[in-house]
Each structure stands twice: as structure tokens, then as C-alpha cells.
Enzyme design. Structure first.
Site, PDB file in Angstrom:
ATOM      1  N   PRO A   9       4.471  -3.401 -13.662  1.00 20.31           N
ATOM      2  CA  PRO A   9       3.369  -3.189 -14.600  1.00 20.31           C
ATOM      3  C   PRO A   9       3.702  -2.231 -15.735  1.00 20.31           C
ATOM      4  CG  PRO A   9       2.888  -2.145 -12.500  1.00 20.31           C
ATOM      5  CD  PRO A   9       4.119  -2.957 -12.297  1.00 20.31           C
ATOM      6  N   ASN A  10       3.218  -2.615 -16.891  1.00 19.95           N
ATOM      7  CA  ASN A  10       3.284  -1.848 -18.138  1.00 19.95           C
ATOM      8  C   ASN A  10       4.675  -1.769 -18.752  1.00 19.95           C
ATOM      9  OD1 ASN A  10       0.459  -1.168 -18.176  1.00 19.95           O
ATOM     10  ND2 ASN A  10       0.923   0.202 -16.471  1.00 19.95           N
ATOM     11  N   ARG A  17       5.013   2.085 -25.532  1.00 18.17           N
ATOM     12  CA  ARG A  17       4.353   2.975 -24.572  1.00 18.17           C
ATOM     13  C   ARG A  17       5.108   4.292 -24.432  1.00 18.17           C
ATOM     14  NH1 ARG A  17       4.923   2.326 -18.143  1.00 18.17           N
ATOM     15  NH2 ARG A  17       3.582   4.039 -17.524  1.00 18.17           N
ATOM     16  N   TYR A  22       9.787   6.923 -22.417  1.00 16.11           N
ATOM     17  CA  TYR A  22      10.449   5.654 -22.126  1.00 16.11           C
ATOM     18  C   TYR A  22      11.358   5.153 -23.247  1.00 16.11           C
ATOM     19  CZ  TYR A  22       7.020   5.646 -18.401  1.00 16.11           C
ATOM     20  OH  TYR A  22       6.268   5.992 -17.312  1.00 16.11           O
ATOM     21  N   ASN A  71      12.444  -2.378 -11.128  1.00 15.40           N
ATOM     22  CA  ASN A  71      11.619  -1.259 -11.590  1.00 15.40           C
ATOM     23  C   ASN A  71      10.186  -1.684 -11.322  1.00 15.40           C
ATOM     24  OD1 ASN A  71      10.125   0.687 -12.904  1.00 15.40           O
ATOM     25  ND2 ASN A  71      11.513   0.824 -14.647  1.00 15.40           N
ATOM     26  N   ALA A  74       4.391   1.575 -11.449  1.00 12.63           N
ATOM     27  CA  ALA A  74       3.458   2.329 -10.615  1.00 12.63           C
ATOM     28  C   ALA A  74       3.343   1.769  -9.198  1.00 12.63           C
ATOM     29  CB  ALA A  74       2.087   2.376 -11.279  1.00 12.63           C
ATOM     30  N   GLU A  95      16.470   0.149  -6.662  1.00 14.76           N
ATOM     31  CA  GLU A  95      15.259   0.649  -7.314  1.00 14.76           C
ATOM     32  C   GLU A  95      15.672   1.469  -8.533  1.00 14.76           C
ATOM     33  OE1 GLU A  95      11.811   4.003  -6.380  1.00 14.76           O
ATOM     34  OE2 GLU A  95      12.912   3.126  -4.708  1.00 14.76           O
ATOM     35  N   HIS A  97      14.290   3.604 -12.229  1.00 17.07           N
ATOM     36  CA  HIS A  97      13.233   4.196 -13.043  1.00 17.07           C
ATOM     37  C   HIS A  97      13.878   4.722 -14.309  1.00 17.07           C
ATOM     38  CE1 HIS A  97      10.401   3.877  -9.783  1.00 17.07           C
ATOM     39  NE2 HIS A  97      11.356   4.322  -8.992  1.00 17.07           N
ATOM     40  N   ARG A 104       8.196  14.594 -13.066  1.00 17.24           N
ATOM     41  CA  ARG A 104       6.888  14.184 -13.586  1.00 17.24           C
ATOM     42  C   ARG A 104       5.779  14.559 -12.611  1.00 17.24           C
ATOM     43  NH1 ARG A 104       7.054   8.425 -15.942  1.00 17.24           N
ATOM     44  NH2 ARG A 104       5.156   9.225 -16.869  1.00 17.24           N
TER      45      ARG A 104
END
Length: 140
Positions: A9-10, A17, A22, A71, A74, A95, A97, A104
Site C-alpha cells: 500500500p501507498n 509521497r 521516500y 515491500n 504498512a 523483506e 523497506h 521512525r
């Protein structure tokens, strides 16, 4: 060799964004660079904002490809369903990111999927994807 990249998502909003976190590059632009860097690897790409569609794509490709770069956005922090799916696949899953999630918000410090993945790469911007491809190459 075939590698499946799956973004959650996103991540379709990369380049727009929160560029301070990012970056300003779209994933499609970065994907072209990855494909140019690895001409001998077929790199497939899939993105969805819907958890079940991510699972469907992993089930569709995770028994035939050489590795998955995931990735999960969320969903990383909430999805037992993704965890279970990853554990069922033949292909190793890395995985990734873009940001260093440990620098964060507290809720980003725990991953529901890490224990099912072969490894985790975070904090290297879009280069995290290249590092994951290198990891998959070294596994084979």
C-alpha cells in the site's frame, strides 16, 4: 533467473509521497534502472494497496520464480496473513523497506513478516531493492 518485486500500500505514490523520507523518484523509473543493471534477470513487478491481492500475487509467483522482493508497506506491521503466505512459498522472500523503520515511529519497529522472510533490508532508499536482488542471486 526470475525475481518478483511486490510493493504494498501507498508505494504507488513514490516520487510524490513524503519525498523527504521516500525520495523523489517513481518506482517505475527505478525499475527501469534495475532492469538495465540486471539484463540477465527477468524482473517482474506488482503493486497493490489490497492485502489479499498481495497474497494472490505471492501465491501465483512464489512457486516458480527464484525469489521475491517484498515491500509490504504498512501491512508489514499488521499482517499475519502475509506471514502465513510467505511461509508457504518455495521462493525465498526478502523483506525490504526504503526508510530505516527503526528510526521512525514506534509502531514501525515490529514486523509481522520478518520471521517468515529469508532476510530484511531497510534504510538504503530505493537501493534496498537492488541489495535484495543481490541477496537472492547469492542464495542460488
Amino acid at each position: 533467473m526470475t525475481i518478483q518485486i511486490i510493493n504494498g500500500p501507498n508505494l504507488n505514490l513514490l516520487g510524490k509521497r513524503e519525498p523527504s523520507i521516500y525520495g523523489a523518484m517513481t518506482f517505475e523509473t527505478y525499475l527501469e534502472q534495475l532492469r538495465d543493471k540486471y539484463p540477465d534477470i527477468k524482473i517482474n513487478y506488482y503493486q497493490s494497496n489490497i492485502e489479499g491481492e498481495l497474497i494472490n500475487q505471492m501465491q501465483k509467483t512464489g512457486f516458480d520464480c527464484d525469489g521475491i522482493v517484498l515491500n509490504a508497506g504498512a501491512y508489514t506491521h499488521t499482517s499475519i496473513a502475509l506471514h502465513d503466505c510467505i511461509r508457504s512459498l518455495k521462493a525465498p522472500v526478502i523483506e525490504v523497506h526504503i526508510s530505516n523503520v527503526h528510526q521512525r515511529e514506534e509502531f514501525r519497529h515490529h514486523s509481522m513478516i520478518s520471521s517468515a522472510c529469508k532476510g530484511v533490508i531497510c534504510g538504503f532508499g530505493l537501493d534496498s531493492y537492488r541489495l535484495a536482488i543481490e541477496a537472492i542471486k547469492n542464495l542460488l
